[in-house]
Design a protein around this motif. Sequence first.
Motif, short mmCIF file in Angstrom:
data_model
loop_
_atom_site.label_atom_id
_atom_site.label_comp_id
_atom_site.label_asym_id
_atom_site.label_seq_id
_atom_site.Cartn_x
_atom_site.Cartn_y
_atom_site.Cartn_z
N MET A 1 24.82 18.07 -12.50
CA MET A 1 24.37 16.99 -13.37
C MET A 1 24.35 15.65 -12.66
O MET A 1 23.40 14.87 -12.79
N GLY A 2 25.38 15.35 -11.87
CA GLY A 2 25.42 14.07 -11.18
C GLY A 2 24.25 13.90 -10.22
O GLY A 2 23.61 12.84 -10.18
N SER A 3 23.96 14.93 -9.46
CA SER A 3 22.84 14.85 -8.52
C SER A 3 21.51 14.69 -9.23
O SER A 3 20.64 13.90 -8.83
N LEU A 4 21.32 15.44 -10.32
CA LEU A 4 20.08 15.32 -11.08
C LEU A 4 19.91 13.92 -11.65
O LEU A 4 18.82 13.33 -11.57
N MET A 5 20.96 13.38 -12.22
CA MET A 5 20.84 12.06 -12.83
C MET A 5 20.60 10.98 -11.79
O MET A 5 19.84 10.02 -12.03
N GLU A 6 21.19 11.11 -10.61
CA GLU A 6 20.91 10.14 -9.55
C GLU A 6 19.45 10.23 -9.12
O GLU A 6 18.81 9.19 -8.89
N ALA A 7 18.93 11.44 -9.04
CA ALA A 7 17.52 11.59 -8.67
C ALA A 7 16.61 10.97 -9.72
O ALA A 7 15.71 10.19 -9.40
N PHE A 8 16.84 11.29 -10.98
CA PHE A 8 15.96 10.78 -12.03
C PHE A 8 16.08 9.27 -12.21
O PHE A 8 15.11 8.60 -12.54
N SER A 9 17.28 8.73 -11.96
CA SER A 9 17.44 7.28 -12.08
C SER A 9 16.64 6.55 -11.02
O SER A 9 16.34 5.35 -11.17
N LEU A 10 16.28 7.26 -9.94
CA LEU A 10 15.47 6.67 -8.87
C LEU A 10 14.04 7.20 -8.88
O LEU A 10 13.26 6.93 -7.97
N ARG B 1 13.40 8.30 -16.36
CA ARG B 1 14.01 7.14 -15.69
C ARG B 1 14.15 5.97 -16.65
O ARG B 1 15.20 5.30 -16.68
N ARG B 2 13.14 5.73 -17.47
CA ARG B 2 13.23 4.64 -18.46
C ARG B 2 14.32 4.92 -19.48
O ARG B 2 15.05 4.01 -19.90
N GLU B 3 14.43 6.16 -19.92
CA GLU B 3 15.47 6.51 -20.88
C GLU B 3 16.85 6.28 -20.30
O GLU B 3 17.76 5.78 -20.98
N ALA C 1 29.61 10.99 -30.23
CA ALA C 1 28.97 11.34 -28.96
C ALA C 1 28.12 10.16 -28.50
O ALA C 1 27.25 9.69 -29.24
N HIS C 2 28.41 9.68 -27.31
CA HIS C 2 27.69 8.54 -26.74
C HIS C 2 27.07 8.99 -25.42
O HIS C 2 27.78 9.19 -24.42
N TRP C 3 25.75 9.15 -25.40
CA TRP C 3 25.05 9.52 -24.18
C TRP C 3 24.63 8.24 -23.47
O TRP C 3 23.61 7.62 -23.81
N VAL C 4 25.42 7.81 -22.48
CA VAL C 4 25.19 6.51 -21.84
C VAL C 4 24.36 6.62 -20.56
O VAL C 4 24.03 5.60 -19.96
N GLY C 5 24.03 7.84 -20.15
CA GLY C 5 23.31 8.00 -18.90
C GLY C 5 24.24 7.88 -17.71
O GLY C 5 25.44 7.60 -17.86
N PRO C 6 23.74 8.09 -16.50
CA PRO C 6 24.60 8.01 -15.32
C PRO C 6 25.14 6.61 -15.11
O PRO C 6 24.44 5.62 -15.32
N ALA C 7 26.40 6.54 -14.73
CA ALA C 7 27.04 5.28 -14.40
C ALA C 7 27.13 5.22 -12.88
O ALA C 7 28.04 5.79 -12.27
N ILE C 8 26.18 4.57 -12.27
CA ILE C 8 26.03 4.61 -10.82
C ILE C 8 26.61 3.33 -10.20
O ILE C 8 26.22 2.22 -10.59
N SER C 9 27.51 3.52 -9.26
CA SER C 9 28.19 2.38 -8.65
C SER C 9 27.74 2.17 -7.22
O SER C 9 27.12 3.04 -6.61
N GLU C 10 28.06 1.01 -6.69
CA GLU C 10 27.86 0.72 -5.27
C GLU C 10 28.79 1.63 -4.46
O GLU C 10 29.96 1.79 -4.79
N ARG C 11 28.24 2.25 -3.41
CA ARG C 11 29.03 3.25 -2.68
C ARG C 11 28.99 3.01 -1.18
O ARG C 11 28.69 3.91 -0.40
N SER C 12 29.30 1.80 -0.78
CA SER C 12 29.29 1.50 0.65
C SER C 12 30.33 2.32 1.40
O SER C 12 30.19 2.55 2.61
N PHE C 13 31.36 2.81 0.67
CA PHE C 13 32.38 3.63 1.33
C PHE C 13 31.81 4.96 1.82
O PHE C 13 32.45 5.65 2.63
N GLN C 14 30.60 5.34 1.38
CA GLN C 14 29.98 6.57 1.85
C GLN C 14 29.13 6.35 3.09
O GLN C 14 28.52 7.30 3.60
N GLY C 15 29.07 5.13 3.59
CA GLY C 15 28.22 4.83 4.74
C GLY C 15 26.82 4.45 4.30
O GLY C 15 26.57 4.14 3.13
#
Length: 398
Positions: free
Chosen positions: A301-310, A370-372, A202-216
């Motif tokens: 989960m995705g929304s939560l992790m994006e929020a906490f990463s910021l 966020r640090r984690e 089990a590898h908990w790597v945290g959210p993998a957030i990419s550049e998303r210019s395609f979303q505007g």
Amino acid sequence: MRDVLADGHGRGRHVAVFNVPMHGHVIPTLAVVRELVDRGHRVSYAVTAEFADSVRAVGATPVLYDVPPAGEAPEDMAEGVTLAVGVNVMALPQLEQAFAGDVPDVVLADVYAWAGPLLAARWKVPAVQLAPTHIPYEGLVEEFFGLEDISQIPGFTELSGELAHFGVPGGVHALTLAPPRTVAFFPRSFQRRPETVRAGEAHWVGPAISERSFQGSWRRPAGDKPVVYVSLGSQFNKRPEFYRACLDAFQGQGWHVVMSVGAEVAAAGLGKVGDGFEVHASVPQLDVLASASVFVTHGGMGSLMEAFSLGVPVVVVPQMAEQRVNAAQVEKLSAGRHLPREQVTPQALREAVRAVAGDGRIAGCVARLRREIEEAGGAVAAADVVEKVLADTPMVTG
């Protein structure tokens, strides 16, 4: 014939990614795909046409399968899994044919994309599970599905036949509850009962957030009003009564409110919208979160992790069982507040947002989370796991 690449790092290999046609499952993988492509690997991505452009944008080649439109996801997770089984059963022959002359060296598969591990077994190549939600833990079947045993989910009767056909040992329990390797897109502290996880690795790597210019793009309006962002995600957003409660809750409270309500609600409208509100079918979520003081969310989960990463605290209004588990984790970590949807009123929403926005303890807990997340490694750590598997795997050369 198979040979291991001379560099010993598994570079320049063929990676196949398998997924279900759901934004919350595809989006978390895209940064990992980009990282693998940047490292010199060739990535084929099996998904429906809806996601082809997103896959191409990160350098992968879409391998498309065709299934009927799913419509809104059911709140009952056992019903949702049964529908996912149907998607996999329909996709399997299409994907087996598509990859017949181009077998990958490793398979990466979403937790609901069982076509991936089935084909990996047929091809005798390793598989890595990509988990946008909790890795199976003791009590998951009861908490997610309200059942005593996962084999009670109706769809798994059909899947059991496919397991035998493709030569996958251990049956449904091994396939779903004890994957050999898992990469989870959230930090270990957010995992429900991590000490009971059954995965081999089990590898908990945290959210993998990419550049998303395609979303505007989205820009914060002029002025110093704190931003409150409201979204119920892409699957459970046909809730006009909830959005109207938000309009009533936040009117005249000194906030700038950005609401993502889905295409159907946006088209129908919410009636009169006062000053200080933006109502959209969808928004580039990362842009809005970067300016937000509080996020009112369904708790995916995705929304939560994006929020906490910021560094954004949350008020979670879950719409189904998995999100209720996530809400419990949010409160356990003091990263926000859980507001059950049956308790939602304008006053309750207003009080919850005020409490979260003004709580220094919550701000400190979100900062630690966020640090984690930063330390977990994200896409780089996930790609490292894949390359470790590849380095130990002979290359398909013919």
